[in-house]
Scaffold this motif. Structure first.
Motif, PDB file in Angstrom:
ATOM      1  N   UNK A 300       0.851  -1.193   0.000  1.00 42.19           N
ATOM      2  CA  UNK A 300       0.000   0.000   0.000  1.00 42.19           C
ATOM      3  C   UNK A 300       0.885   1.241   0.000  1.00 42.19           C
ATOM      4  N   UNK A 301       0.406   2.294  -0.658  1.00 39.77           N
ATOM      5  CA  UNK A 301       1.097   3.577  -0.642  1.00 39.77           C
ATOM      6  C   UNK A 301       0.072   4.674  -0.410  1.00 39.77           C
ATOM      7  N   UNK A 302       0.530   5.770   0.138  1.00 38.68           N
ATOM      8  CA  UNK A 302      -0.348   6.932   0.323  1.00 38.68           C
ATOM      9  C   UNK A 302      -0.146   7.899  -0.829  1.00 38.68           C
ATOM     10  N   UNK A 303      -1.228   8.538  -1.257  1.00 39.80           N
ATOM     11  CA  UNK A 303      -1.152   9.484  -2.373  1.00 39.80           C
ATOM     12  C   UNK A 303      -2.245  10.541  -2.214  1.00 39.80           C
ATOM     13  N   UNK A 304      -2.024  11.671  -2.836  1.00 41.56           N
ATOM     14  CA  UNK A 304      -3.020  12.747  -2.854  1.00 41.56           C
ATOM     15  C   UNK A 304      -3.993  12.482  -3.987  1.00 41.56           C
ATOM     16  N   UNK A 305      -5.263  12.588  -3.708  1.00 42.30           N
ATOM     17  CA  UNK A 305      -6.282  12.313  -4.719  1.00 42.30           C
ATOM     18  C   UNK A 305      -6.340  13.463  -5.721  1.00 42.30           C
ATOM     19  N   UNK A 306      -6.150  13.141  -7.004  1.00 42.23           N
ATOM     20  CA  UNK A 306      -6.065  14.179  -8.042  1.00 42.23           C
ATOM     21  C   UNK A 306      -7.421  14.808  -8.354  1.00 42.23           C
ATOM     22  N   UNK A 307      -8.486  14.051  -8.206  1.00 46.46           N
ATOM     23  CA  UNK A 307      -9.836  14.615  -8.377  1.00 46.46           C
ATOM     24  C   UNK A 307     -10.816  13.785  -7.566  1.00 46.46           C
ATOM     25  N   UNK A 308     -12.006  14.340  -7.386  1.00 48.34           N
ATOM     26  CA  UNK A 308     -12.995  13.731  -6.499  1.00 48.34           C
ATOM     27  C   UNK A 308     -13.408  12.340  -6.986  1.00 48.34           C
ATOM     28  N   UNK A 309     -13.635  11.462  -6.011  1.00 45.10           N
ATOM     29  CA  UNK A 309     -14.201  10.146  -6.287  1.00 45.10           C
ATOM     30  C   UNK A 309     -15.630  10.132  -5.757  1.00 45.10           C
ATOM     31  N   UNK A 357     -18.242   9.400  -1.284  1.00 44.39           N
ATOM     32  CA  UNK A 357     -17.116   9.817  -2.093  1.00 44.39           C
ATOM     33  C   UNK A 357     -15.978  10.372  -1.261  1.00 44.39           C
ATOM     34  N   UNK A 358     -14.888  10.723  -1.960  1.00 45.13           N
ATOM     35  CA  UNK A 358     -13.703  11.320  -1.344  1.00 45.13           C
ATOM     36  C   UNK A 358     -13.348  12.559  -2.136  1.00 45.13           C
ATOM     37  N   UNK A 359     -13.089  13.644  -1.439  1.00 46.56           N
ATOM     38  CA  UNK A 359     -12.839  14.915  -2.101  1.00 46.56           C
ATOM     39  C   UNK A 359     -11.436  14.991  -2.686  1.00 46.56           C
ATOM     40  N   UNK A 360     -11.311  15.773  -3.746  1.00 48.63           N
ATOM     41  CA  UNK A 360     -10.008  16.052  -4.349  1.00 48.63           C
ATOM     42  C   UNK A 360      -9.065  16.632  -3.300  1.00 48.63           C
ATOM     43  N   UNK A 361      -7.827  16.198  -3.337  1.00 47.61           N
ATOM     44  CA  UNK A 361      -6.820  16.708  -2.414  1.00 47.61           C
ATOM     45  C   UNK A 361      -6.655  15.894  -1.148  1.00 47.61           C
ATOM     46  N   UNK A 362      -7.621  15.038  -0.841  1.00 49.58           N
ATOM     47  CA  UNK A 362      -7.487  14.194   0.344  1.00 49.58           C
ATOM     48  C   UNK A 362      -6.383  13.152   0.135  1.00 49.58           C
ATOM     49  N   UNK A 363      -5.752  12.757   1.223  1.00 45.54           N
ATOM     50  CA  UNK A 363      -4.764  11.679   1.164  1.00 45.54           C
ATOM     51  C   UNK A 363      -5.486  10.342   1.262  1.00 45.54           C
ATOM     52  N   UNK A 364      -5.211   9.474   0.311  1.00 44.38           N
ATOM     53  CA  UNK A 364      -5.870   8.165   0.275  1.00 44.38           C
ATOM     54  C   UNK A 364      -4.814   7.067   0.330  1.00 44.38           C
ATOM     55  N   UNK A 365      -5.247   5.902   0.730  1.00 41.60           N
ATOM     56  CA  UNK A 365      -4.385   4.719   0.748  1.00 41.60           C
ATOM     57  C   UNK A 365      -4.678   3.904  -0.501  1.00 41.60           C
ATOM     58  N   UNK A 366      -3.647   3.664  -1.299  1.00 48.92           N
ATOM     59  CA  UNK A 366      -3.801   2.914  -2.546  1.00 48.92           C
ATOM     60  C   UNK A 366      -3.236   1.513  -2.342  1.00 48.92           C
ATOM     61  N   UNK A 367      -4.096   0.527  -2.553  1.00 46.76           N
ATOM     62  CA  UNK A 367      -3.648  -0.868  -2.506  1.00 46.76           C
ATOM     63  C   UNK A 367      -3.169  -1.238  -3.890  1.00 46.76           C
ATOM     64  N   UNK A 368      -1.892  -1.577  -4.004  1.00 42.45           N
ATOM     65  CA  UNK A 368      -1.295  -1.830  -5.304  1.00 42.45           C
ATOM     66  C   UNK A 368      -1.695  -3.209  -5.841  1.00 42.45           C
ATOM     67  N   UNK A 369      -1.992  -3.250  -7.143  1.00 42.90           N
ATOM     68  CA  UNK A 369      -2.254  -4.549  -7.775  1.00 42.90           C
ATOM     69  C   UNK A 369      -0.951  -5.352  -7.786  1.00 42.90           C
ATOM     70  N   UNK A 370      -1.053  -6.610  -7.391  1.00 42.01           N
ATOM     71  CA  UNK A 370       0.121  -7.485  -7.392  1.00 42.01           C
ATOM     72  C   UNK A 370       0.346  -8.040  -8.781  1.00 42.01           C
TER      73      UNK A 370
END
Length: 370
Positions: A300-309, A357-370
């Motif tokens: 998993x990695x943390x990233x800033x959400x580029x646009x709203x989900x 949903x999740x707003x743009x700019x929030x930090x999200x946890x991304x589960x990487x595809x193996x």
């Protein structure tokens, strides 16, 4: 409920250690020897008696006539208890000039310094890595007892499906790719997986396919999991055993079912590939990990959400994202059949049922595809 019925396997196998990388130990391993088994030179240089080096320094060298040249890994002769490095010594015929003082056993690996006789090297439940296998070999251990891999049988269903590469497709047909994806992931997650031939949309044939593979530790049925006229899988599962769940609040991946037949867990995955992938990660992966005595988690990695989900309240949403420059760019929220969205994604973000949903700019946890 699924995990409660997927118990860790107790079957074991005795393997040559060179075949055991990635396997889980079923018992502790203790060292049969000291490692090293002798006092060993840790540097190229000269074996000396440490007491003879007293007072040596660059501006006041000490001259010795009692020394022995040694290379890294060689036994240090019993009369000596230190090794002076080549760069701190200069040989002058039968005399050795040294410019550093040594304490006892300086630059010497003592007997048992790495591993001592009887020491527990690895504990039950440890997953062997390449350096672990190398350690076993260094200790002279040739065989290890490991837990068996869970045996998984994958049964793809659907009259519209064609085996990969069998022939060109006609209108309304598709290659059977979900079974391939499920097999590759099951193997990656520690199972022995076998994909069976495609079973048509026929209740009797699905029943027969399950019955003939009931010796497996888990059965995965792909397709026929919704509520349509030809969606037989949950119905057959209920007739043959117990159906615990049919439909989950997951997007994509809602038409999922699982139950038990003859004590064996049976998981029914949707036919849409992205929905099947969601269920593989959220249900099959943890189940297989438990059965295989494994506990490794997806990266998993943390990233800033580029646009709203946006997301559907009351449903757990699995949103595919691409990573770039520390940002997570949503690729697709819906579209359970658009496999290219996974090929373009680096991983997924889980949006909980409680959120809209999740707003743009929030930090999200991304589960990487193996």
């Amino acid at each position: 409920m699924l995990l409660d019925r997927c118990l860790p396997l107790q079957r074991t196998a005795l393997l040559q250690n060179v075949q055991a990388a990635g396997r889980v130990l079923s018992q502790d391993i203790s060292s049969p020897v000291d490692l090293p088994g002798f006092d060993r030179a840790a540097m190229d240089g000269f074996a000396v008696r440490s007491e003879d080096t007293r007072g040596a320094k660059p501006n006041a060298p000490v001259f010795l006539d009692n020394f022995r040249p040694v290379r890294t890994g060689m036994p240090v002769p019993g009369d000596y208890d230190g090794v002076v490095m080549l760069e701190d010594a200069r040989r002058r015929n039968a005399t050795l000039e040294i410019t550093t003082q040594l304490h006892a056993y300086k630059n010497v690996s003592r007997i048992g310094e790495d591993i001592s006789l009887g020491e527990t090297v690895f504990f039950e439940g440890h997953t062997l890595r390449p350096p672990d296998v190398a350690m076993l070999s260094a200790l002279g251990i040739d065989e290890v007892r490991v837990y068996d891999k869970p045996r998984v049988v994958i049964i793809p269903t659907g009259g519209e499906l064609v085996a990969i590469g069998a022939r060109a497709l006609c209108a309304g047909e598709a290659y059977e790719i979900n079974g391939l994806m499920a097999r590759l992931y099951a193997e990656k997650w520690g199972a022995l997986a076998e994909k069976k031939e495609i079973v048509p949309d026929d209740e009797g044939l699905i029943h027969k396919a399950i019955s003939s593979n009931i010796d497996a530790d888990m059965i995965i049925i792909i397709g026929g999991t919704s509520v349509g006229e030809k969606d037989y899988a949950p119905r057959v599962l209920e007739e043959m055993g117990e159906l615990f769940v049919h439909g989950v609040r997951l997007q994509p991946g809602k038409p999922t079912a699982f139950g038990v037949v003859a004590g064996k867990p049976v998981v029914c995955l949707p036919g849409y590939p992205v929905a099947a992938l969601s269920d593989l990660y959220l249900f099959v992966r943890p189940a297989l990990q438990k059965m295989a005595h494994r506990s490794d988690q997806p990266l998993k990695v943390s990233a800033r959400l580029a646009r709203k989900i946006p997301s559907r309240p009351g449903y757990l949403s699995l949103v595919r994202v691409a990573l770039k420059n520390g940002e997570a760019e949503p690729i697709m929220i819906s579209g359970a059949g658009i496999l290219s969205s996974v090929a373009r994604a680096d991983g997924f973000v889980l949006v909980s049922e409680e959120r809209e949903g999740i707003e743009e700019g929030e930090t999200v946890e991304v589960m990487l595809f193996e």
